[in-house]
Scaffold this active site. Structure first.
Site, PDB file in Angstrom:
ATOM      1  N   SER A 190      -2.830 -50.533   3.162  1.00 41.03           N
ATOM      2  CA  SER A 190      -2.798 -52.005   3.523  1.00 41.03           C
ATOM      3  C   SER A 190      -1.680 -51.873   4.721  1.00 41.03           C
ATOM      4  O   SER A 190      -0.781 -51.374   4.664  1.00 41.03           O
ATOM      5  CB  SER A 190      -2.257 -52.881   2.602  1.00 41.03           C
ATOM      6  OG  SER A 190      -1.854 -54.142   3.172  1.00 41.03           O
ATOM      7  N   TYR A 243       3.604 -56.136  -3.305  1.00 40.41           N
ATOM      8  CA  TYR A 243       2.430 -55.452  -3.070  1.00 40.41           C
ATOM      9  C   TYR A 243       2.563 -54.388  -1.869  1.00 40.41           C
ATOM     10  O   TYR A 243       2.317 -53.155  -1.938  1.00 40.41           O
ATOM     11  CB  TYR A 243       1.231 -56.589  -2.463  1.00 40.41           C
ATOM     12  CG  TYR A 243       0.049 -55.796  -2.169  1.00 40.41           C
ATOM     13  CD1 TYR A 243      -0.927 -55.331  -2.847  1.00 40.41           C
ATOM     14  CD2 TYR A 243      -0.220 -55.994  -0.644  1.00 40.41           C
ATOM     15  CE1 TYR A 243      -2.021 -54.868  -2.616  1.00 40.41           C
ATOM     16  CE2 TYR A 243      -1.599 -55.618  -0.260  1.00 40.41           C
ATOM     17  CZ  TYR A 243      -2.258 -54.920  -1.030  1.00 40.41           C
ATOM     18  OH  TYR A 243      -3.652 -54.484  -0.709  1.00 40.41           O
TER      19      TYR A 243
END
Length: 393
Positions: free
Chosen positions: A219, A232
């Protein structure tokens, strides 16, 4: 001065013939890159007609068209044959769509899901061939990982395991690091890092034997300081560094390692606004009183609204990510990084080459706009922003 038209026409005829041949062989795809290349060739044609003799114009335009089509052509791919691939996180999103595409191509797909009766699992069971095997696995449970490892070793003994796609991911909270419980960091690390680490290590003997591929979905939040995605992003940064280490260490074994860094796409987890609302309510209910007073409920509500609003810009077509994963599995020379998604390349350019202030403003513009915590707002009592309590006034 008027120029001979045959130089332009001859060059375009040669370029068109090659483009048609590549399209028929599926080595070229209709899309914006091809249209942009044709537009640039048209500009070059206009210049050549006015500045060069006919033969030189023919040579320059033909060479430019040939080079452009070569750059746009898909790299050579390996045959699918009887290759087997294990994909994690196939309940929804990228994992489910990748499993469907690879099954259609003829792969033997081992698709792991959290729940064998989930809508995604039922969809895969209904639309895919008998080659696809659904396996229940929770990456936080070593027993589940061990069971999947044993099944994979048993069922790929003849064909071998060609690839592992670490797709499963987890995000528990959207909040500043100070507001995020430490347990949320542990939860993200358990799935996004430790689970991927344990599964990858367990499958390495099979992957070494086949000189296969490891593909991991990362990501941009693991490369850039996205506000409110600290837990995250930290876990994604850790797993990407792990894969870069694997890439170096496994090179002598012939294993190629790729990381896919997608932009924001409309996966089921992104679209589940109720889940993010529940996460916000849980955060507010369990936040220590002093932190709630310092930041304020309005601050948390603002961040939540901005986050949900940013998800509306998510792309509905997941195929760029699925195509990137497929290319990483089959390209003769796969890329180490793939950046599918609108604006992702620009985002990385800004992150790596522009000053910090501009980088921060860019993220605020496209993700979460700034908002002062309650204690720092001008009408609230407390220390003046920029001054510590003991600093001389």
């Amino acid at each position: 001065m008027e120029r001979w038209p045959w130089s332009s026409g001859g060059a375009w005829l040669l370029v068109a013939a090659r483009a048609l041949l590549q399209l028929l062989r599926a080595d070229l795809r209709l899309g914006r890159p091809l249209l942009a290349a044709l537009a640039l060739l048209a500009v070059l044609d206009w210049l050549c007609q006015r500045l060069l003799p006919p033969l030189a114009a023919l040579a320059v335009l033909t060479a430019a068209g040939w080079i452009a089509l070569s750059r746009l052509a898909r790299p050579p791919r390996l045959p699918v044959a009887t290759r087997a691939v294990l994909i994690t996180g196939c309940d929804s999103g990228f994992g489910k769509e990748t499993a469907k595409q690879l099954d259609t191509m003829g792969f033997t797909v081992l698709a792991t899901v959290l729940d064998l009766d989930s809508p995604g699992a039922l969809e895969l069971r209904a639309c895919c061939s008998p080659r696809l095997k659904l396996l229940q696995m929770d990456l936080t449970k070593p027993a589940d990982i061990s069971r999947v490892l044993e099944f994979t070793k048993t069922h790929t003994s003849s064909s071998g395991l060609w690839g592992l796609v670490n797709n499963a991911g987890y995000n528990a909270v959207v909040a500043d690091v100070e507001l995020s419980p430490v347990d949320t960091f542990r939860s993200c690390m358990e799935v996004n890092f430790f689970g991927a680490l344990e599964l990858t290590k367990g499958l390495l003997p099979l992957l070494r034997q086949s000189r296969g591929r490891i593909v991991t979905v990362g990501s941009p939040a693991g490369d850039m300081p996205y506000q409110c995605l600290g837990a995250y992003g930290t876990s994604k940064a850790a797993v990407v560094l792990l894969m870069d280490t694997f890439s170096c260490e496994l090179l002598p074994w012939g294993i190629k390692v790729s990381v896919v860094q997608p932009g924001c796409f409309k996966t089921e987890s992104v679209l589940n606004v109720g889940r993010w609302e529940m996460s916000k309510q849980l955060l507010l209910a369990n936040l220590p009183r002093d932190l709630l007073q310092a930041y304020g409920k309005d601050y948390i509500e603002h961040l939540h609204r901005q986050f949900v609003h940013s998800l509306r810009q998510a792309l509905p077509d997941l195929s760029p990510v699925v195509d990137a994963i497929t290319d990483a599995l089959l390209a003769a020379q796969p890329q180490r990084r793939y950046y599918p998604g609108r604006g992702v390349s620009l985002m990385y350019f800004i992150h790596y080459y522009l000053p910090e202030g501009l980088r921060r403003r860019f993220l605020q513009l496209f993700f979460i706009s700034p908002c002062l915590p309650r204690a720092l707002q001008p009408d609230q009592p407390g220390p003046t922003p920029g001054h510590s309590p003991g600093e001389a006034q």
